[in-house]
Design a protein around this motif. Sequence first.
Motif, PDB file in Angstrom:
ATOM      1  N   THR A 518       0.356   8.064  -9.716  1.00 37.79           N
ATOM      2  CA  THR A 518       0.997   6.763  -9.582  1.00 37.79           C
ATOM      3  C   THR A 518       1.057   6.456  -8.091  1.00 37.79           C
ATOM      4  OG1 THR A 518       2.328   7.202 -11.553  1.00 37.79           O
ATOM      5  CG2 THR A 518       3.039   5.382 -10.137  1.00 37.79           C
ATOM      6  N   LEU A 519      -0.038   5.924  -7.570  1.00 35.70           N
ATOM      7  CA  LEU A 519      -0.139   5.707  -6.130  1.00 35.70           C
ATOM      8  C   LEU A 519       0.683   4.496  -5.713  1.00 35.70           C
ATOM      9  CD1 LEU A 519      -3.916   6.409  -5.422  1.00 35.70           C
ATOM     10  CD2 LEU A 519      -1.983   7.979  -5.412  1.00 35.70           C
ATOM     11  N   PRO A 520       1.223   4.535  -4.506  1.00 40.79           N
ATOM     12  CA  PRO A 520       2.051   3.406  -4.053  1.00 40.79           C
ATOM     13  C   PRO A 520       1.236   2.201  -3.639  1.00 40.79           C
ATOM     14  CG  PRO A 520       1.926   5.076  -2.346  1.00 40.79           C
ATOM     15  CD  PRO A 520       1.239   5.648  -3.553  1.00 40.79           C
ATOM     16  N   TRP A 521      -0.056   2.374  -3.416  1.00 41.37           N
ATOM     17  CA  TRP A 521      -0.882   1.256  -2.981  1.00 41.37           C
ATOM     18  C   TRP A 521      -2.339   1.440  -3.406  1.00 41.37           C
ATOM     19  CZ3 TRP A 521       1.337   4.174   1.299  1.00 41.37           C
ATOM     20  CH2 TRP A 521       0.489   5.147   1.806  1.00 41.37           C
ATOM     21  N   ARG A 522      -3.086   0.365  -3.275  1.00 40.97           N
ATOM     22  CA  ARG A 522      -4.543   0.387  -3.390  1.00 40.97           C
ATOM     23  C   ARG A 522      -5.081  -0.185  -2.087  1.00 40.97           C
ATOM     24  NH1 ARG A 522      -8.042   0.661  -7.592  1.00 40.97           N
ATOM     25  NH2 ARG A 522      -6.340   0.389  -9.086  1.00 40.97           N
ATOM     26  N   ARG A 661      16.894  -2.413  -2.737  1.00 36.80           N
ATOM     27  CA  ARG A 661      16.862  -1.644  -1.492  1.00 36.80           C
ATOM     28  C   ARG A 661      16.210  -0.274  -1.697  1.00 36.80           C
ATOM     29  NH1 ARG A 661      19.753  -4.193   2.187  1.00 36.80           N
ATOM     30  NH2 ARG A 661      20.064  -2.395   3.540  1.00 36.80           N
ATOM     31  N   GLU A 662      15.365  -0.192  -2.704  1.00 33.11           N
ATOM     32  CA  GLU A 662      14.654   1.049  -3.000  1.00 33.11           C
ATOM     33  C   GLU A 662      13.328   1.078  -2.249  1.00 33.11           C
ATOM     34  OE1 GLU A 662      12.403   3.188  -6.796  1.00 33.11           O
ATOM     35  OE2 GLU A 662      13.651   1.408  -7.085  1.00 33.11           O
ATOM     36  N   VAL A 663      13.016   2.223  -1.626  1.00 34.17           N
ATOM     37  CA  VAL A 663      11.729   2.390  -0.950  1.00 34.17           C
ATOM     38  C   VAL A 663      10.642   2.524  -2.008  1.00 34.17           C
ATOM     39  CG1 VAL A 663      10.359   3.871   0.553  1.00 34.17           C
ATOM     40  CG2 VAL A 663      12.765   3.451   1.075  1.00 34.17           C
ATOM     41  N   VAL A 664       9.641   1.660  -1.959  1.00 32.90           N
ATOM     42  CA  VAL A 664       8.562   1.692  -2.952  1.00 32.90           C
ATOM     43  C   VAL A 664       7.272   2.254  -2.380  1.00 32.90           C
ATOM     44  CG1 VAL A 664       9.563  -0.221  -4.249  1.00 32.90           C
ATOM     45  CG2 VAL A 664       7.887  -0.698  -2.448  1.00 32.90           C
ATOM     46  N   ALA A 665       7.173   2.356  -1.059  1.00 30.58           N
ATOM     47  CA  ALA A 665       5.985   2.941  -0.437  1.00 30.58           C
ATOM     48  C   ALA A 665       6.351   3.396   0.954  1.00 30.58           C
ATOM     49  CB  ALA A 665       4.828   1.940  -0.388  1.00 30.58           C
ATOM     50  N   ALA A 666       5.842   4.564   1.338  1.00 33.39           N
ATOM     51  CA  ALA A 666       6.054   5.086   2.681  1.00 33.39           C
ATOM     52  C   ALA A 666       4.713   5.530   3.234  1.00 33.39           C
ATOM     53  CB  ALA A 666       7.031   6.255   2.660  1.00 33.39           C
ATOM     54  N   GLY A 682       2.780  -8.701  -1.415  1.00 35.40           N
ATOM     55  CA  GLY A 682       2.769  -7.259  -1.269  1.00 35.40           C
ATOM     56  C   GLY A 682       1.523  -6.668  -0.662  1.00 35.40           C
ATOM     57  N   VAL A 683       0.798  -7.419   0.179  1.00 32.81           N
ATOM     58  CA  VAL A 683      -0.330  -6.849   0.904  1.00 32.81           C
ATOM     59  C   VAL A 683       0.175  -6.398   2.273  1.00 32.81           C
ATOM     60  CG1 VAL A 683      -2.597  -7.235   1.910  1.00 32.81           C
ATOM     61  CG2 VAL A 683      -2.029  -8.235  -0.311  1.00 32.81           C
ATOM     62  N   LEU A 684       0.016  -5.121   2.543  1.00 31.28           N
ATOM     63  CA  LEU A 684       0.469  -4.520   3.792  1.00 31.28           C
ATOM     64  C   LEU A 684      -0.729  -4.347   4.716  1.00 31.28           C
ATOM     65  CD1 LEU A 684       2.614  -2.960   5.517  1.00 31.28           C
ATOM     66  CD2 LEU A 684       1.932  -0.903   4.244  1.00 31.28           C
ATOM     67  N   GLY A 691      -7.914   1.594  13.739  1.00 34.08           N
ATOM     68  CA  GLY A 691      -8.415   0.327  13.230  1.00 34.08           C
ATOM     69  C   GLY A 691      -7.348  -0.389  12.433  1.00 34.08           C
ATOM     70  N   VAL A 692      -7.784  -1.294  11.555  1.00 37.60           N
ATOM     71  CA  VAL A 692      -6.870  -2.104  10.762  1.00 37.60           C
ATOM     72  C   VAL A 692      -7.171  -1.866   9.287  1.00 37.60           C
ATOM     73  CG1 VAL A 692      -5.984  -4.422  10.318  1.00 37.60           C
ATOM     74  CG2 VAL A 692      -6.863  -3.835  12.592  1.00 37.60           C
ATOM     75  N   THR A 693      -6.103  -1.693   8.500  1.00 34.26           N
ATOM     76  CA  THR A 693      -6.254  -1.410   7.082  1.00 34.26           C
ATOM     77  C   THR A 693      -5.293  -2.274   6.279  1.00 34.26           C
ATOM     78  OG1 THR A 693      -6.837   0.889   7.575  1.00 34.26           O
ATOM     79  CG2 THR A 693      -6.191   0.395   5.321  1.00 34.26           C
ATOM     80  N   ALA A 694      -5.782  -2.794   5.153  1.00 33.14           N
ATOM     81  CA  ALA A 694      -4.942  -3.589   4.253  1.00 33.14           C
ATOM     82  C   ALA A 694      -4.758  -2.833   2.951  1.00 33.14           C
ATOM     83  CB  ALA A 694      -5.577  -4.942   3.981  1.00 33.14           C
ATOM     84  N   ARG A 695      -3.510  -2.759   2.497  1.00 34.41           N
ATOM     85  CA  ARG A 695      -3.171  -2.061   1.264  1.00 34.41           C
ATOM     86  C   ARG A 695      -2.373  -2.997   0.371  1.00 34.41           C
ATOM     87  NH1 ARG A 695      -2.527   1.268   5.652  1.00 34.41           N
ATOM     88  NH2 ARG A 695      -3.289   3.403   5.538  1.00 34.41           N
ATOM     89  N   GLN A 696      -2.731  -3.033  -0.896  1.00 38.20           N
ATOM     90  CA  GLN A 696      -1.964  -3.787  -1.870  1.00 38.20           C
ATOM     91  C   GLN A 696      -0.892  -2.873  -2.448  1.00 38.20           C
ATOM     92  OE1 GLN A 696      -2.282  -7.224  -3.317  1.00 38.20           O
ATOM     93  NE2 GLN A 696      -0.221  -6.450  -3.771  1.00 38.20           N
ATOM     94  N   ILE A 697       0.379  -3.209  -2.229  1.00 36.60           N
ATOM     95  CA  ILE A 697       1.463  -2.416  -2.791  1.00 36.60           C
ATOM     96  C   ILE A 697       1.445  -2.572  -4.307  1.00 36.60           C
ATOM     97  CG2 ILE A 697       3.944  -2.035  -2.799  1.00 36.60           C
ATOM     98  CD1 ILE A 697       2.510  -1.335  -0.166  1.00 36.60           C
ATOM     99  N   LEU A 698       1.491  -1.446  -5.016  1.00 32.49           N
ATOM    100  CA  LEU A 698       1.330  -1.467  -6.468  1.00 32.49           C
ATOM    101  C   LEU A 698       2.642  -1.438  -7.231  1.00 32.49           C
ATOM    102  CD1 LEU A 698      -1.706   0.978  -6.850  1.00 32.49           C
ATOM    103  CD2 LEU A 698      -1.707  -1.525  -6.751  1.00 32.49           C
ATOM    104  N   ALA A 699       3.746  -1.329  -6.542  1.00 38.53           N
ATOM    105  CA  ALA A 699       5.029  -1.330  -7.241  1.00 38.53           C
ATOM    106  C   ALA A 699       5.244  -2.687  -7.902  1.00 38.53           C
ATOM    107  CB  ALA A 699       6.158  -1.040  -6.260  1.00 38.53           C
TER     108      ALA A 699
END
Length: 728
Positions: A518-522, A661-666, A682-684, A691-699
């Motif tokens: 159950t990954l926090p992001w893609r 206030r729950e942490v969903v990704a670290a 939810g795109v981080l 470099g630069v990276t974009a992650r979609q938070i999956l929570a």
Amino acid sequence: MSASEEGNARAAGYAPHPYVGGRTAALRALAAWRMRWPGAPRVIALTGNPGSGRSRLVTGFLMMCDPDYRKQLPLDDLDPATVPPDLPAPAVPSPAGRTAAQVLWLLADHFELSAARSEDIFTELAGREEPVTVVVPDVDQAGPVRAANEPARLIRDVLKPLAATETVQLLADVPRELAAELTAALPDGQAQIIDLDAPEWADPKGLALHAETALDPALGAPELPYTADPSARRALAAAMAERAAGDRLTLQLAVQSLLMQPEGFDPADASLLPGSVGEALDLHARRLGADPQVLRLMLAPLAFAEGEGLPVQLLGPLANALAGRDMSQDFADGMLLAAPFVQPVETSSDEEAEEEPDGGAPGAGSAARADDGAARALLRLAHPALAAEIRSGLPDVRDAQTKIAMTLLEAVPQQDWSQADPYIRDHLAAHTLEAGLLPQLLTDPGLFAHADPVTLRAAIEAVPVEQLGAPARTYLRTAPLLTRSQASATMRAALLETAFVEDGLAPYAQALHARGFTLPWRTLWSVPLAGVRAVTIAALSPDGEGTATADAAGGDGSPASGGTAAPRAVAALLVPEGTPGSRTVPGGTDAGAAQGDAAAQGSGEGRSGGAALLLHDLHVPQYLDADPARTVRPSEEERAAAPFALSRGADYLRVWARGSREVVAALLSDSPITGADLSSDGVLVVATARGVTARQILAPVPAAPTVPAQRTGTTDADAPHGLEGDHS
């Protein structure tokens, strides 16, 4: 002190050390070293053959160096020259199963050093006003992987620099082949090698006393004619010690064999007394009417065991594989045959399944480690020298390791590493390394995530880089972050997922999503763009003339869908002026405000000169050739209404739900974070030196928070605490 003086000490009426049972000459030398007696060396390399008793001697000496343990010893009865002064206990970083780097940082922690780099540790120690005392036992057991030759690295990278540091008083228990390397560069008088097998340090009378004590029924030995009678016991002990020729392990195995199975032993028959470890094995088998080769085959899996020991349930299958036949009847008939040479080990994992230590979602990855918390029955051989003896008797060690590796691999249910026995998961790489098959194993991202990163990293680093495939090289560059953070399996999978995308290995990243984590992001995209100072997520207005430039993943630069009705979400990257594709933005526009906002978030430069904006699509890997003046950044009200919020430190950040206030990704980074922003969906987007990276938070997106009237927004400073303490 010579061996003849050893006899003089006994003649003076001093009692032997209750744990060592002799070695007066060596104990005197160590006591002089501890008290810094004039003429005593600053560095001692204690060595000898495997089984010579080095570990026992160091343990007995440390008993007298520990202020609390000293109170339990009869110090007044011992030779005063063997008793070190009552001083604070020395630092004793155990290298058993640890890498050289881990041992060094154990020292840094012990002395509460502020060093940030390994070389700074030696500098800080050298700057101390008072000398420090360090004892390093069992150097031969260093390293999580036997075939990686960690003892040599420990000598080279840690012990030699320590020995060269004038403020360090060092005692190290080292294999004979490494003793000279440790002391060679030191000036005369500063170092000494104590070889316990050399005549001046040998202790044949102490060895006989050790055997006599072990055979004494008053101390637990069975009542037998040659143990109950003191004179017979003394004679047998002397004969055993003489036949063992100073080898304490051979003597110990002979005594254990006799006490566990006294049938068939004649004390008058000298042919039943072993003169080596190998003879101890073979004589025991013959005395019990068994084939010595069967005993060696039963013990062979333990001779190759890694870590703390081999799980009991794996012993039979591995023995079958090595023997090439079914050994089950041999085990059923012969457990007493193996008993003198085997030790049980009770261990439990220190990993907790119910809560992720790295800030991930509670329970994430618990299926992979749920069985680790319970105690596990392991077996190991009584001494590493036994393992060396058994391995040396096999015709082809590499072939044996191949058979072990294949058997372990077949024992993984459906090749699902989350269901694999922890031993297989963590140590299969070590077996395949010695079999010469490790590069072929390093293609499964599930193994990368589930295996202990310290062990797997040590195994991979022992392989020449040119023999590694691309996934293994990605793992190797990510491994320092995995080991530093002590991340859970789920967090390791998340960090590796991004690393695979960064290295252009998207199928491996996708495979991790299919492995049950159950990954926090893609990870959406990653570009190796240097010099990014800050990041702001904005919208490109539809009347812009934006077109896509070169695809970040190697595209052909085909036009984007310019002129669409809806604004296009973009990441505005603050980059050095002159960066290809970037544009300098005049002040006073929304885009200029975005530039200033981005700079303020990342580097505090505001709208200072020498910077420009480079636009990148938020969701797909495309740079955009568009006028930054057409970008519009979210208002403070829009940010406050977003379901997620962002907090960050120098090399970590976390995403948390505003409502709960729950942490969903670290996220942990192996380089400083220079900029970060989070979109309303939810795109981080994170910028580092890499470099630069974009992650979609999956929570799941939580419900919008109810904001009290007296508060119109929530700032990042209001984020819940928890991660900073781990990585500040």
